[in-house]
Write an enzyme that holds these catalytic residues in place. Structure first.
Site, PDB file in Angstrom:
ATOM      1  N   HIS A 165       0.868  -1.184   0.000  1.00 33.59           N
ATOM      2  CA  HIS A 165       0.000   0.000   0.000  1.00 33.59           C
ATOM      3  C   HIS A 165       0.905   1.234   0.000  1.00 33.59           C
ATOM      4  CE1 HIS A 165      -3.824  -1.840   2.081  1.00 33.59           C
ATOM      5  NE2 HIS A 165      -4.095  -1.586   0.814  1.00 33.59           N
ATOM      6  N   CYS A 261      -2.440   2.830   9.113  1.00 33.71           N
ATOM      7  CA  CYS A 261      -3.480   1.890   8.663  1.00 33.71           C
ATOM      8  C   CYS A 261      -4.678   1.895   9.603  1.00 33.71           C
ATOM      9  CB  CYS A 261      -2.926   0.474   8.591  1.00 33.71           C
ATOM     10  SG  CYS A 261      -1.555   0.281   7.473  1.00 33.71           S
TER      11      CYS A 261
HETATM   12  N1  ARG Z   1      -3.973  -7.155   6.564  1.00 32.29           N
HETATM   13  C1  ARG Z   1      -4.366  -5.931   5.930  1.00 32.29           C
HETATM   14  C2  ARG Z   1      -4.333  -6.093   4.423  1.00 32.29           C
HETATM   15  O1  ARG Z   1      -3.464  -6.760   3.923  1.00 32.29           O
HETATM   16  C3  ARG Z   1      -3.517  -4.798   6.366  1.00 32.29           C
HETATM   17  C4  ARG Z   1      -3.964  -3.466   5.867  1.00 32.29           C
HETATM   18  C5  ARG Z   1      -3.042  -2.363   6.224  1.00 32.29           C
HETATM   19  N2  ARG Z   1      -3.591  -1.128   5.898  1.00 32.29           N
HETATM   20  C6  ARG Z   1      -2.943  -0.111   5.293  1.00 32.29           C
HETATM   21  N3  ARG Z   1      -3.528   1.022   5.181  1.00 32.29           N
HETATM   22  N4  ARG Z   1      -1.752  -0.293   4.764  1.00 32.29           N
HETATM   23  O2  ARG Z   1      -5.171  -5.587   3.710  1.00 32.29           O
END
Ligand code: ARG
Length: 268
Positions: A165, A261
């Site tokens: 991300h 996150c």
């Molecule tokens: N386990 C989640 C996923 O893989 C973690 C999300 C993390 N969020 C972020 N904004 N990077 O989607």
């Protein structure tokens, strides 16, 4: 003077690592739900003690990643661009966010056509929006985002699966000053060149600090809540006039997410 922010957070009531959709997640490794809750509450309380407002989204059973509220929407000028998740395990989070916004006085809530994971991949700088692609959000969502908010969108290609991300690889420190910090190797050569052109004075993070989730930080323009293990960022942040606040999110990081996150900014 710091402008008070409004954040939306979702408690890790049902937080688990029961599937793996990024390289950090290992369902065979135990997580400590009580510790995850403690760390999340600590983050929430720090925001509040800094004068910010934290709104709460009710967690839903069966959605262990819902604690990562940043992925549920992008809010700008009081208008909401909803999410559409890439992985089936998380799809049901999007309508939960949508309902929250509709129930809290937001009249403009856009139901997106293309895959996008909210502020996980979208960031707001002074005059522009930055948008990640490569692992989760579709490149098509970038045009959709630009059309909805009427602000220029800069697309950035992510190339390292650990930084899946945008908010794992880049953090906006001050939208007013157009100041950011990022980890260049998370981006394709072309996107790296774009970032260097747009932000020549950016704080460049080391691999060690990026792997410690140091870029998954939240800045209110002065205070920067940053994973404490990213020790290399503390001094440069102070030198730039920020007040870094180290927080421990180790338990939530087992799912590949940290401070940012867990935090969706409500830009009303
Ligand atoms: N386990 C989640 C996923 O893989 C973690 C999300 C993390 N969020 C972020 N904004 N990077 O989607």
């Amino acid at each position: 003077m710091i402008t008070p922010r409004r954040y939306l957070m979702c408690p890790p009531t049902y937080f688990r690592v029961s599937y793996a959709i990024n390289p950090w997640m290992d369902p065979t490794k135990p997580v400590d739900p009580a510790l995850a809750l403690f760390q999340w509450e600590d983050l929430r309380d720090r925001y509040r003690s800094l004068g910010h407002t934290v709104e709460i989204l009710q967690p839903l059973p069966g959605l262990p990643d819902m604690v990562f509220a940043a992925n549920g929407a992008t809010v700008l000028d009081g208008r909401v661009f909803g999410a559409r998740f890439a992985n089936a395990e998380r799809t049901a989070e999007a309508p939960a966010h949508r309902e929250w916004f509709l129930g809290h006085g937001y009249a403009a809530v856009h139901d997106p056509r293309h895959i996008n994971e909210g502020e996980g991949d979208f960031a707001v700088t002074g005059g522009r929006l930055l948008a990640g692609r490569g692992f989760r959000s579709s490149h098509r969502s970038h045009a959709e985002l630009q059309e909805y908010f009427g602000r220029p969108v800069i697309g950035l290609e992510l190339v390292d699966p650990r930084f899946y991300h945008l908010d794992t690889a880049l953090c906006v420190l001050s939208p007013d000053r157009d100041d950011v910090m990022y980890y260049p190797d998370a981006f394709s050569p072309g996107s790296r060149a774009v970032l260097a052109r747009l932000f020549p004075g950016a704080l460049i993070a080391s691999r060690a600090d990026a792997v410690a989730f140091g870029l998954n930080a939240v800045s209110d323009g002065h205070n920067v809540l940053v994973p404490a293990a990213a020790t290399g960022l503390l001094k440069p942040l102070r030198e730039r006039g920020y007040a870094p606040v180290g927080v421990d999110m180790s338990e939530l990081q087992k799912a590949g997410g940290s401070v940012k996150c867990c935090t969706l900014e409500l830009r009303d």
